[in-house]
Design a protein around this motif. Structure first.
Motif, short mmCIF file in Angstrom:
data_model
loop_
_atom_site.label_atom_id
_atom_site.label_comp_id
_atom_site.label_asym_id
_atom_site.label_seq_id
_atom_site.Cartn_x
_atom_site.Cartn_y
_atom_site.Cartn_z
N GLU A 1 47.73 45.50 34.93
CA GLU A 1 48.99 45.62 34.30
C GLU A 1 50.28 45.57 34.69
OE1 GLU A 1 48.38 49.57 32.43
OE2 GLU A 1 46.66 49.22 31.33
N VAL B 1 37.52 44.18 36.25
CA VAL B 1 38.48 45.21 35.79
C VAL B 1 38.12 46.65 36.27
CG1 VAL B 1 39.43 46.06 33.73
CG2 VAL B 1 38.49 43.79 33.62
N ARG C 1 47.63 44.17 27.42
CA ARG C 1 47.18 45.77 28.15
C ARG C 1 46.04 46.35 27.51
NH1 ARG C 1 53.02 45.50 28.49
NH2 ARG C 1 53.83 44.74 30.42
N ILE D 1 43.09 44.97 27.93
CA ILE D 1 42.15 45.51 29.23
C ILE D 1 41.91 46.90 29.11
CG2 ILE D 1 43.10 45.75 31.73
CD1 ILE D 1 44.68 43.09 31.10
N GLU D 2 42.54 47.73 28.85
CA GLU D 2 42.20 49.11 28.59
C GLU D 2 40.74 49.31 28.05
OE1 GLU D 2 43.36 51.86 29.78
OE2 GLU D 2 44.51 50.86 30.96
N LYS E 1 43.00 48.90 36.86
CA LYS E 1 43.57 48.32 35.57
C LYS E 1 45.48 48.41 35.82
CE LYS E 1 40.02 49.72 32.35
NZ LYS E 1 39.47 50.45 31.31
#
Length: 610
Positions: free
Chosen positions: A100, A93, A63, A66-67, A96
């Motif tokens: 998630e 992306v 996560r 990805i942030e 998000k």
């Protein structure tokens, strides 16, 4: 890109045969190119052994990764156990929260089809592959390939083929059950990186390091060709890079170059010096690399002549070795010694393994820069490993630490990746006192995958490292040392005199209390339980137990072991009333029946909740 060299010996004596180390640093331009777009596939091991904390922290680290990604980056996610499952098809992306949410649905079950998961990730990256993007698979696992393609040579061959097609592979190993030789081999063949995540909550920091690199790629496929002068030979390449000798010429592949990290190459040269004082050529270093300019991939090249000064023997001996080159090349040679020690220990030659380490300790102790905390720490770790091997405490964790340290030293120049390892010793044998009167209070804590000791008492800089015996380091323990002495350059402390453990009143000289309720009880007696699966006590961690899953085969429900180190195809004697399809159980102990061929579940059984 800029290339510069430094020699370990600035002057060589004329008319003699000498050895000299050359340290070459490649540094990206300060401005650097614009951030490259990312095309990543997260391939997450969801096999039973990842259940609990490992999977939880792997998903949280995913996560966080990805942030850090942007709306123009591509991501796909594969989860695998017995077979791979795409949980997120390749997409940008841009949502998000939705990505998630997909991650939160990944649970643990089954065995480890590592190759199948990796191949699925490669397929997703290939679907969006572009030269101007960073195309990479990130493989997260805590186990070994025990389903599908399992031969290491076959797996590594496929990874190398993928890298040749422009898709790199980074591997991340969790815990102590994965095969580090396989993951290191995949990272090397895949032009990526390897990371040992010893504690699950280290995952976030390691992902941050990988993401920082991916976001700062300035050049790719850096290849260096070394052409030595007629009287010079390349004796060895000290780094862990792929290289090929073609006569006297040596070609070395260094991979990617980041704006945040110098790429270094260290080689040892054998030199037959001429009889005339002055500047003499050692070798010509030609290099080429690729970089994205105006949206397209272009190739660049450069050349660096490497020279040395020849002088009298008195002039050569009057100048000391370059401290930085000595430190860097010492780390690389130590890395090679650790690999040799591991090889000997694997063969059962513990005496030979220990001797390799102790010989290196003697050499380093006589020559190292006493103001270098890193080299002093290296010597202390070698001493710790030698003692562990001599006392026959060579285990999977120690092996992984040594292999990881060797790998990182040979491929990276980041201090936060050097000498990682938290398998310290024990404070149990220290005298335990409840008063710090007359001493200095210090505490051992885990920082970024390392055990560090810091000052607690007033009057000392709490940010300084402390030279402290590795064999006595234990996370969370507080000590009283007789005194702390600053190093000559005032950058760290040395613990001197007696070392005691600080405890509360009434626990003087007591042993450390167990944590987490202790290890499962080993009885060797077949498990007996009453009721159904819902009546079992629950747990959210496997700990020292064995993970078992109930699966359906035809009209029968059977239990199989999914923890690493067991054969998942063997039948198991397991209480019938608690069998429920898909349920994961934690069993105190699993033993093989006399004569082999099946298992018996022994001790207590709990139901794993995720």
């Amino acid at each position: 890109m800029k290339a510069a060299f430094t020699l370990s010996r600035p002057v060589l004596p004329v008319g003699s045969s000498s050895k000299v180390d050359v340290l070459v640093s490649f540094r990206a331009d300060a401005q650097g190119p614009a951030r490259r777009g990312l095309n990543l596939s997260l391939v997450i091991d969801r096999s039973g052994s990842m259940a609990g904390a490992p999977l939880k922290h792997a998903l949280q680290a995913s996560r966080n990764l990805i942030e850090r990604m942007g709306p123009e980056d591509w991501i796909s996610i594969v989860a695998y156990d017995d077979s791979p499952m795409t949980v997120l098809a390749p997409q940008k992306v841009q949502d998000k929260a939705a990505i998630e949410k997909v991650l939160s649905k990944v649970n643990a079950a089954g065995c480890t089809n590592l190759t199948g998961g990796w191949q699925a990730g490669v397929g997703h990256v290939k679907a969006q592959q572009a030269q101007e993007r960073i195309n990479r698979v990130l493989l997260l696992t805590d186990g070994q390939a025990n389903v599908g393609i399992t031969r290491h040579d076959d797996i590594i061959s496929r990874v190398k083929e993928s890298a040749g097609a422009g898709i790199a592979t980074t591997t991340l190993g969790f815990g102590s059950s994965f095969n580090e030789d396989l993951l290191i081999g995949m990272a090397g063949a895949g032009e990526g990186h390897f990371y040992f995540i010893q504690s699950p909550d280290d995952a976030e920091g390691v992902f941050g390091i990988e993401m920082e690199g991916l976001s700062s790629v300035a050049a790719q496929n850096l290849v260096v060709t070394l052409q030595p002068a007629p009287t010079v030979k390349v004796a060895s390449v000290l780094n862990r890079y792929r290289f090929e000798a073609r006569g006297q010429q040596v070609e070395v592949g260094l991979g990617d170059v980041y704006t945040t990290e110098d790429r270094q190459l260290a080689v040892e040269l054998a030199v037959d010096a001429g009889a005339t004082p002055g500047t003499a050529p050692l070798l010509t270093l030609a290099y080429k690399y690729q970089a994205v300019v105006d949206g397209s991939l272009k190739e660049f090249s450069g050349e660096l002549p490497v020279t040395v000064t020849l002088g009298s023997e008195e002039e050569a001996n009057a100048l000391s070795a370059d401290k930085n080159v000595l430190a860097q090349t010492s780390r690389l040679r130590i890395a090679q010694v650790k690999d040799r020690a591991v090889e000997l220990a694997d063969q059962g030659d513990l005496k030979g393994a220990s001797q390799q380490l102790r010989n290196t300790i003697s050499e380093l102790s006589a020559n190292i820069d006493k103001s270098s905390f890193e080299l002093i720490e290296e010597v202390d770790q070698l001493e710790h490993y030698a003692k562990r091997i001599e006392s026959k405490k060579y285990d999977a964790v120690i092996r992984k630490e040594m292999r990881d340290q060797s790998y990182q030293a040979g491929t990276r120049s980041r201090n936060d990746l050097a000498l990682r390892g938290t398998a310290g010793g024990s404070a149990d044998e220290l005298e335990a006192v409840s008063s710090a009167e007359g001493g200095v209070i210090v505490k051992c804590e885990r920082e970024g995958g390392k055990l560090r000791v810091r000052a607690v008492s007033d009057g000392y800089d709490a940010s300084f490292n402390i030279q402290f015996p590795r064999s006595a380091r234990e996370e969370g323990v507080t000590y009283v040392v007789e005194k702390l002495v600053p190093s000559a350059d005032g950058t760290f402390y040395r613990a001197q005199g007696s070392i005691k453990r600080l405890v509360v009143a009434g626990q003087e000289r007591s042993a450390r209390a167990g944590s987490g309720g202790g290890a499962p009880r080993k009885t060797g007696k077949a498990s007996k339980v009453t009721g159904s699966a819902k009546d079992l006590p629950t747990t959210n961690a496997v700990g020292g137990g064995v993970l078992v899953q109930c699966v359906k085969e035809g009209s029968k429900l059977r239990a199989r072991v999914v923890s690493d180190g067991f054969d998942p195809n063997l039948n198991m004697r397991f209480p019938r009333d608690i069998r429920e399809e898909g349920i994961l159980y934690v069993v105190d102990e699993v033993i093989e029946v006399s004569g082999g061929g099946s298992y018996i579940a022994c001790g207590d059984i709990k139901r794993l909740v995720q």
